[in-house]
Write a protein that holds these residues in place. Structure first.
Motif, PDB file in Angstrom:
ATOM      1  N   LEU A   1       0.834  -1.211   0.000  1.00 41.04           N
ATOM      2  CA  LEU A   1       0.000   0.000   0.000  1.00 41.04           C
ATOM      3  C   LEU A   1       0.866   1.257   0.000  1.00 41.04           C
ATOM      4  N   ASP A   2       1.959   1.209   0.744  1.00 41.76           N
ATOM      5  CA  ASP A   2       2.851   2.383   0.770  1.00 41.76           C
ATOM      6  C   ASP A   2       3.490   2.600  -0.595  1.00 41.76           C
ATOM      7  N   VAL A   3       3.924   1.499  -1.231  1.00 32.43           N
ATOM      8  CA  VAL A   3       4.527   1.620  -2.555  1.00 32.43           C
ATOM      9  C   VAL A   3       3.492   2.150  -3.548  1.00 32.43           C
ATOM     10  N   PHE A   4       2.259   1.640  -3.445  1.00 29.11           N
ATOM     11  CA  PHE A   4       1.202   2.106  -4.343  1.00 29.11           C
ATOM     12  C   PHE A   4       0.998   3.614  -4.198  1.00 29.11           C
ATOM     13  N   ARG A   5       0.918   4.089  -2.967  1.00 27.96           N
ATOM     14  CA  ARG A   5       0.675   5.525  -2.756  1.00 27.96           C
ATOM     15  C   ARG A   5       1.846   6.346  -3.297  1.00 27.96           C
ATOM     16  N   TYR A   6       3.028   5.822  -3.122  1.00 26.39           N
ATOM     17  CA  TYR A   6       4.220   6.492  -3.646  1.00 26.39           C
ATOM     18  C   TYR A   6       4.136   6.571  -5.176  1.00 26.39           C
ATOM     19  N   GLN A   7       3.803   5.457  -5.801  1.00 29.30           N
ATOM     20  CA  GLN A   7       3.740   5.424  -7.264  1.00 29.30           C
ATOM     21  C   GLN A   7       2.616   6.317  -7.794  1.00 29.30           C
ATOM     22  N   LEU A   8       1.516   6.343  -7.087  1.00 27.18           N
ATOM     23  CA  LEU A   8       0.405   7.208  -7.467  1.00 27.18           C
ATOM     24  C   LEU A   8       0.844   8.663  -7.478  1.00 27.18           C
ATOM     25  N   ALA A   9       1.642   9.010  -6.466  1.00 29.37           N
ATOM     26  CA  ALA A   9       2.092  10.402  -6.351  1.00 29.37           C
ATOM     27  C   ALA A   9       3.187  10.732  -7.362  1.00 29.37           C
ATOM     28  N   GLU A  10       4.046   9.786  -7.655  1.00 30.52           N
ATOM     29  CA  GLU A  10       5.261  10.085  -8.416  1.00 30.52           C
ATOM     30  C   GLU A  10       5.243   9.692  -9.886  1.00 30.52           C
ATOM     31  N   ASN A  11       4.369   8.759 -10.241  1.00 31.93           N
ATOM     32  CA  ASN A  11       4.368   8.254 -11.621  1.00 31.93           C
ATOM     33  C   ASN A  11       3.162   8.845 -12.346  1.00 31.93           C
ATOM     34  N   ALA A  12       3.422   9.897 -13.125  1.00 33.04           N
ATOM     35  CA  ALA A  12       2.321  10.657 -13.729  1.00 33.04           C
ATOM     36  C   ALA A  12       1.407   9.820 -14.634  1.00 33.04           C
TER      37      ALA A  12
ATOM     38  N   PHE B   1       3.494  -0.266 -21.451  1.00 32.39           N
ATOM     39  CA  PHE B   1       4.910   0.081 -21.464  1.00 32.39           C
ATOM     40  C   PHE B   1       5.399   0.466 -22.858  1.00 32.39           C
ATOM     41  N   LYS B   2       4.579   0.201 -23.878  1.00 37.99           N
ATOM     42  CA  LYS B   2       4.980   0.573 -25.237  1.00 37.99           C
ATOM     43  C   LYS B   2       4.709   2.049 -25.513  1.00 37.99           C
ATOM     44  N   ASP B   3       3.796   2.614 -24.761  1.00 33.11           N
ATOM     45  CA  ASP B   3       3.358   3.954 -25.125  1.00 33.11           C
ATOM     46  C   ASP B   3       3.537   5.013 -24.059  1.00 33.11           C
ATOM     47  N   ALA B   4       4.160   4.673 -22.966  1.00 33.38           N
ATOM     48  CA  ALA B   4       4.439   5.681 -21.943  1.00 33.38           C
ATOM     49  C   ALA B   4       5.682   5.292 -21.171  1.00 33.38           C
ATOM     50  N   ALA B   5       6.376   6.298 -20.655  1.00 33.47           N
ATOM     51  CA  ALA B   5       7.513   6.023 -19.774  1.00 33.47           C
ATOM     52  C   ALA B   5       6.950   5.894 -18.368  1.00 33.47           C
ATOM     53  N   LEU B   6       6.822   4.669 -17.916  1.00 32.56           N
ATOM     54  CA  LEU B   6       6.184   4.433 -16.622  1.00 32.56           C
ATOM     55  C   LEU B   6       7.234   4.451 -15.525  1.00 32.56           C
ATOM     56  N   ILE B   7       7.653   5.642 -15.168  1.00 32.38           N
ATOM     57  CA  ILE B   7       8.660   5.775 -14.113  1.00 32.38           C
ATOM     58  C   ILE B   7       8.182   6.740 -13.044  1.00 32.38           C
TER      59      ILE B   7
ATOM     60  N   LYS C   1      -1.913 -11.702 -13.163  1.00 35.90           N
ATOM     61  CA  LYS C   1      -1.699 -10.328 -12.703  1.00 35.90           C
ATOM     62  C   LYS C   1      -0.675 -10.396 -11.575  1.00 35.90           C
ATOM     63  N   HIS C   2       0.385  -9.600 -11.686  1.00 36.70           N
ATOM     64  CA  HIS C   2       1.446  -9.643 -10.679  1.00 36.70           C
ATOM     65  C   HIS C   2       1.560  -8.328  -9.938  1.00 36.70           C
ATOM     66  N   PHE C   3       1.928  -8.433  -8.659  1.00 35.68           N
ATOM     67  CA  PHE C   3       2.185  -7.253  -7.824  1.00 35.68           C
ATOM     68  C   PHE C   3       3.607  -7.416  -7.318  1.00 35.68           C
ATOM     69  N   ASP C   4       4.546  -6.646  -7.844  1.00 34.86           N
ATOM     70  CA  ASP C   4       5.971  -6.861  -7.586  1.00 34.86           C
ATOM     71  C   ASP C   4       6.564  -5.638  -6.889  1.00 34.86           C
ATOM     72  N   LEU C   5       6.954  -5.810  -5.635  1.00 27.42           N
ATOM     73  CA  LEU C   5       7.529  -4.690  -4.885  1.00 27.42           C
ATOM     74  C   LEU C   5       8.857  -4.236  -5.467  1.00 27.42           C
ATOM     75  N   ALA C   6       9.538  -5.132  -6.166  1.00 31.76           N
ATOM     76  CA  ALA C   6      10.823  -4.742  -6.754  1.00 31.76           C
ATOM     77  C   ALA C   6      10.621  -3.713  -7.867  1.00 31.76           C
ATOM     78  N   ASN C   7       9.388  -3.562  -8.320  1.00 31.68           N
ATOM     79  CA  ASN C   7       9.063  -2.533  -9.321  1.00 31.68           C
ATOM     80  C   ASN C   7       8.795  -1.183  -8.677  1.00 31.68           C
ATOM     81  N   LEU C   8       9.446  -0.921  -7.561  1.00 28.30           N
ATOM     82  CA  LEU C   8       9.240   0.321  -6.827  1.00 28.30           C
ATOM     83  C   LEU C   8       9.319   1.557  -7.720  1.00 28.30           C
ATOM     84  N   ASP C   9      10.291   1.583  -8.616  1.00 21.21           N
ATOM     85  CA  ASP C   9      10.509   2.794  -9.405  1.00 21.21           C
ATOM     86  C   ASP C   9       9.648   2.895 -10.655  1.00 21.21           C
ATOM     87  N   SER C  10       8.823   1.897 -10.904  1.00 26.49           N
ATOM     88  CA  SER C  10       7.952   1.967 -12.090  1.00 26.49           C
ATOM     89  C   SER C  10       6.499   1.756 -11.658  1.00 26.49           C
TER      90      SER C  10
END
Lengths: 371, 467
Positions: free
Chosen positions: A33-44, A74-80, A319-328
Motif C-alpha cells: 500500500l505504501d509503494v502504491f501511494r508512492y507510485q500514485l504520487a510520483e508516476n504521472a 509500457f509501449k506507449d508511456a515512460a512508466l517511471i 496479474k502480478h504485484f511486484d515490490l521490486a518494481n518500486l521505481d515503475s
C-alpha cells in the motif's frame, strides 16, 4: 527522495529475508500500500490511469485493489516514478523484443537503479537453481550483454554468471548464432571430468542445440541442472513442456527435477522459478511442478474479460504485484494464461495474438502487409 | 458414440447413412455436438458426382421462376417465427458461435429479407437483362441470342464469422442452377445444413443437388477432390486462406474470392447538427454492434469532421452511450481469453498515448477510442471503434485510398452534394459500397458483393450468332 529511499530499504529488507524464510504477509500488505501511494504520487502516467478509474490513495485498502497496468502500456508511456528526465538517467533500460508486427513499438522498462532488480534476481535465482549453495560452471545458450544490451533476460544471466558462475562460465551465442560445436565440446569435457554444470537458455535455444546434433550423445555429470525460459512460446515447432523435459532427460542426461523453468518479463524486476530443484534439494521430491511466488510478490489469476480474481484451478490471465518494481509500476496485468494451485501457479501459454475470423482482417496480417 | 440426440452437421444425400463412420465433434463455446461422417476421398467424390447428376436431372432445366419459389419456401422455414428450423437455429447458433440469441434473431430476419422470391428476382434482374436467359436462349442487344449456364458444380469454402452467409452462398448457386458442395467452417457449421434440410422438405430433388459437410481445415486430399470436380469455387476468408486456395485451383475453375475487407465511416460537419447527431450516433453504434463488427461490411474507424454544432468528442460520447445501451439489448458475444486480453491491452496503450478511451465497465463489451491520428488502422473488432477527429475529410480520403484494395463499405454522412463528391472519390479509391450510417450491416439484396456480380461471376454464356 527520502520517501523513496525509505521504501527501497524496506523492500530490500524483505527481499533479503530470502524466498523460503518465515512468511510475513503483513509486511507485504503494508509495504504494498505504501509503494502504491508512492507510485500514485510520483508516476504521472500511472496516476492518470488510476484517476480515470476513480482510484485515489484512500480508496485502496488492500493490495488486490491496486489498479494493474496492462503490459502493453509500457509501449506507449515512460512508466517511471519521478520526473520524466529520470528516464535519461536510468541505470538500465530494458525493451521487449520486436513483436510480429514491425511497426509496433516495443515495451520499455526504465530501471532507475538496479539495486532492487539485483537483489530480487540473485536471491530468487540462488534459491531455485543453486539450493545446495554450490558454485557451478555456467554454460549460457544466449548472447552476451554486448550483443543484447536491452534484454532483461541477458542482463539477468550476466548478473548470475558474475555472482555465482564458476570458472569457465561463458556465453555460447555470437553474431553467427549458437556455437553448437563449442558447446558440445564444453559439455563433453565437463562430463568427462565429472564436473556438474548449469545450462541456461531459452527453450528455443535448447531445441536448436538438440536439432543441430541429432546423432551426438551429449552427457552431463550428476548434479548438473538446467534453467530454461520462454518455455513453449516462441518456438518454431509446437512442443509441450513434458516432451521438452523428456528430451532433456534423454539427450542431456538431466533428470526432470533438475530442469527448472523460469518465467519473467521485461516489465517486471522479479522472476518466477519452478519449485522442483529447491524441493529436491530439501529431500522432498515434489508432487507437482509450479512457479514459486517470492514473498515480495503476489500473483493473481484473473478472468480475462472482467479482470476479477478466479479461484484455484480456473485458467485465467496472470496479474502480478511486484515490490521490486518500486521505481515503475508494481501492479502489472499480463496476457499470460495461467492457473493457480497449492503452492504457486503454472503458466499455460499466452492469451495473445487474437485471430480474427472470416472476411475481416487480422491486425497482424494488416501490419505485415503495410510494411 | 452417437447417442441419437446430436444434431447432424452434414447433408450428404447420396451417401447411405448406415454405412458411414459417424462421430461427434463439439463446436463453439457451448461445445455443441454435431454428428459428422469420416469422409474418405471416394465418398466425397461419389457425393459430388451424384450432386451433379441430380443437377442434370432436376435443376439444369428447371425454370428459374419455379426455382426461386422453392428456394424462398425453404428459406422461409429458417426465418418465419414459429418454424421448427428457425427455432432450432435460434437455440443452437448462439451456443456454436457465441453470438447472443438476439443477434442471431436479427441476423436471420435481415438476411432473410434477401432470401424472398421478390428479393432474389430483383437481384437476378440487376445482373441479367432478362432472367429467363438462365432458362433458354434469349435475344441479345447487338444481335444474336445467348443463354447463361451455371457451373455443374460450385464448391463453397465458408468462413465462420457471420451466420447465414453460407445460406446466401448456396442460394446463389441454386439460382444459377448449379449443384453445390459447401465445406463449412468451425465457427458456424450449421446454418448451411439447416437450409439443405429445409429445402429437402420443400423439394427433395432440388436438395439432392446440394452436399454440405465439415472437416478440419488443411485436408489437402479431400480439398483436391473438391477442386477436381468444381467448375466454380467460391471462397470466404482471410487473404492468406484465399491465396492458399487460389494456388491449388485447377485451370478450368472460375474463382470467386471474398477475402479480407475493412469498413470505415466519414461524417461531415454539416451532418453534426444538434437535431441529427444523436440519431447518427445511434446508427453508428448499430453498425459497430452488428455481428460484433465481424463482417466484411463492418466499420473499423469513424472519421469525424470538427467544426460542426456537435463536436467530435461529443459525438464519441453519444456513440459510447448508444453502445452501452446496445450491449444490453444485443449482448456482445463471449470472447476467447486472447480476444478479451487484446482489448484490455489496446485500451491501456491508447490511454497511455493520450487518447480518450470510453470503455464499458467490468469487461470489454464495447470500446470507443478517440484520438487524433490520421492513419487508417484496423480495429481488433468485437465492438472496438476508433473515432478520429479531423479538420477536413480530405485527409482520411487519402488514407482510405491507401487501403483501397481492402476497402468495401464506407458509411458517409453529409449534405447530398458532399456525399456525392465523397462517393466519387471513394469509388475511385476502391470502395465498393457507400451507405448512410446505420445501413452498413445489411447490404441490399442486389448489391455488388465486393464490387462484383453475385451470379454473373458464376455463369458462362453460350452465344448463337446469326449473321
Amino acid at each position: 527522495m527520502n520517501q523513496r529511499n525509505a521504501l527501497r530499504a524496506r523492500v530490500l529488507e524483505l527481499i533479503e529475508r530470502g524466498v523460503h524464510g518465515a512468511p510475513d504477509p503483513d509486511a507485504f500488505d503494508r509495504l504494498a500500500l505504501d509503494v502504491f501511494r508512492y507510485q500514485l504520487a510520483e508516476n504521472a502516467p500511472y496516476r492518470r490511469f488510476c484517476e480515470r478509474r476513480g482510484v485515489t490513495p484512500d480508496s485502496v485498502g488492500h493490495w488486490a485493489e491496486i489498479p494493474a497496468v496492462p503490459t502493453a502500456a509500457f509501449k506507449d508511456a515512460a512508466l517511471i516514478c519521478g520526473s520524466p528526465d529520470l528516464a535519461e538517467l536510468a541505470e538500465a533500460v530494458f525493451r521487449t523484443s520486436g513483436t510480429s508486427s514491425g511497426v509496433e513499438r516495443c515495451g520499455t522498462h526504465y530501471i532507475r537503479d538496479l539495486t532492487l532488480y539485483r537483489a530480487a534476481a540473485l536471491t530468487n535465482f540462488a534459491a531455485h537453481l543453486l539450493p545446495e549453495g554450490v558454485t557451478l560452471r555456467m554454460l549460457i545458450l544466449g548472447p552476451p550483454p554486448e550483443l543484447a544490451a536491452d534484454s532483461s533476460l541477458t542482463w539477468m544471466l550476466e548478473l548470475v554468471r558474475t555472482e555465482f558462475g564458476g570458472d569457465g562460465s561463458r556465453y555460447f551465442v555470437d553474431e553467427s548464432g549458437l556455437l553448437v560445436d563449442e558447446l558440445a565440446a564444453a559439455l563433453e569435457s565437463s562430463a568427462a571430468a565429472e564436473e556438474p554444470i548449469l545450462l541456461l537458455g531459452t527453450a528455443a535455444a535448447f531445441a536448436h542445440l538438440l536439432d543441430a546434433l541429432p546423432k551426438t550423445l551429449l552427457r552431463t555429470a550428476r548434479g548438473s541442472r538446467l534453467m530454461e525460459t520462454g518455455g513453449i512460446k516462441g518456438m518454431q515447432r509446437q512442443i509441450q513442456r513434458d516432451e521438452l523435459y523428456a528430451i532433456f532427460g534423454e539427450r542431456l542426461a538431466l533428470p526432470e527435477l533438475y530442469c527448472v523453468s523460469e518465467y519473467g518479463m521485461t516489465e517486471m524486476c522479479s522472476q518466477f522459478y519452478d519449485n522442483v530443484l529447491y524441493e529436491q534439494a530439501r529431500a522432498r521430491p515434489p508432487e507437482f511442478r509450479f512457479k514459486v511466488v517470492p514473498p515480495w510478490v503476489r500473483t493473481q489469476v484473473v478472468d480475462p474479460e472482467t479482470l476479477d480474481p478466479l479461484p484455484k484451478g480456473r485458467i485465467g490471465v496472470l496479474k502480478h504485484f511486484d515490490l521490486a518494481n518500486l521505481d515503475s509500476v508494481m501492479a502489472i496485468q499480463t496476457d499470460d494464461l495461467g492457473v493457480a494451485g497449492a503452492g504457486g501457479f503454472e503458466i499455460i501459454g499466452r492469451a495473445a495474438g487474437a485471430e480474427l475470423r472470416g472476411c475481416s482482417i487480422a491486425m497482424d496480417e494488416w501490419l505485415t502487409a503495410q510494411r | 458414440m452417437v447417442d441419437g440426440s446430436a444434431l447432424e452437421g452434414f447433408w450428404l444425400p447420396a451417401l447411405d447413412r448406415r454405412r458411414l463412420d459417424i462421430k461427434e465433434r463439439a463446436f463453439g463455446p457451448g461445445q455443441v455436438p454435431l454428428a459428422l461422417p469420416a469422409l474418405t476421398p471416394e465418398l466425397l467424390r461419389h457425393s459430388l458426382i451424384e450432386a451433379q447428376d441430380a443437377r442434370a436431372r432436376f435443376l439444369a432445366e428447371r425454370p428459374v421462376a419455379e426455382l426461386l419459389r422453392a428456394i424462398a419456401a425453404a428459406a422461409g422455414l429458417l426465418t418465419r417465427p414459429g418454424e421448427r428450423y428457425r427455432e432450432e437455429l435460434l437455440a443452437v447458433l448462439p451456443e456454436i458461435t457465441g453470438y447472443s440469441r438476439r443477434m442471431i434473431e436479427i441476423g436471420l430476419q435481415r438476411m432473410g429479407e434477401g432470401w424472398t422470391e421478390s428479393a432474389l428476382t430483383a437481384a437476378l434482374k440487376a445482373e441479367f437483362d432478362c432472367i429467363e436467359v438462365l432458362d433458354d436462349f434469349q435475344p441479345r442487344e447487338g444481335g444474336g441470342l445467348n443463354r447463361a449456364y451455371g457451373p455443374s458444380l460450385t464448391v463453397h469454402f465458408f468462413s465462420g464469422n457471420i451466420p447465414g452467409v453460407s445460406v446466401t452462398s448456396l442460394i446463389r448457386g441454386l439460382c444459377v442452377k448449379s449443384a453445390s458442395f459447401g465445406k463449412t467452417a468451425a465457427g458456424e457449421p450449421y446454418s448451411a445444413v439447416c437450409f439443405a434440410r429445409a429445402l429437402a422438405e420443400v423439394d427433395r430433388e432440388l436438395a439432392s443437388c446440394l452436399a454440405v459437410t465439415y472437416w478440419p481445415g488443411g485436408n489437402e486430399e479431400l480439398e483436391a477432390i473438391a477442386f477436381a470436380e468444381a467448375e466454380a469455387v467460391i471462397a470466404y476468408g482471410s487473404d492468406a486462406t484465399i491465396a492458399d486456395i487460389k494456388r491449388r485451383l485447377p485451370l478450368h475453375a472460375r474463382f470467386v474470392p471474398y477475402p479480407n475487407r475493412v469498413g470505415a465511416a466519414l461524417v461531415a460537419r454539416s451532418a453534426l447538427n444538434r437535431a441529427h447527431a444523436p440519431q447518427l450516433a445511434q446508427s453508428a453504434a448499430r453498425d459497430v454492434a452488428s455481428f460484433d463488427q465481424q463482417g466484411c461490411v463492418s466499420p473499423h474507424i469513424i472519421f469525424v469532421e470538427r467544426g460542426g454544432e456537435v463536436g467530435a468528442r461529443e459525438f464519441a460520447e453519444a456513440l459510447a452511450q448508444s453502445l452501452e445501451q446496445l450491449s444490453r439489448e444485443i449482448p456482445r458475444k463471449s470472447l476467447t481469453p486472447a480476444e478479451s486480453t487484446s482489448i484490455h491491452q489496446l485500451r491501456a496503450q491508447a490511454e497511455m498515448r493520450g487518447a480518450t478511451v470510453l470503455a464499458s465497465a467490468g469487461g470489454t463489451a464495447w470500446t470507443v477510442i478517440v484520438e487524433e491520428r490520421p492513419q487508417f488502422e484496423p480495429s481488433v473488432l468485437n465492438r472496438v471503434i476508433y473515432v478520429r477527429p479531423v479538420d477536413d475529410l480530405s485527409v482520411p480520403l487519402r488514407e482510405l485510398a491507401r487501403v483501397g484494395r481492402h476497402l468495401q463499405t464506407v458509411a458517409v454522412e453529409g449534405e447530398p452534394s458532399e456525399v456525392n463528391a465523397l462517393a466519387r472519390r471513394l469509388g475511385a479509391a476502391g470502395a465498393t459500397r457507400i451507405v448512410p450510417l446505420g445501413a452498413t450491416a445489411w447490404p441490399a439484396p442486389h448489391w455488388h458483393h465486393d464490387g462484383r456480380f453475385q451470379f454473373l461471376d458464376l455463369v458462362r454464356f453460350t452465344d448463337i450468332e446469326q449473321p
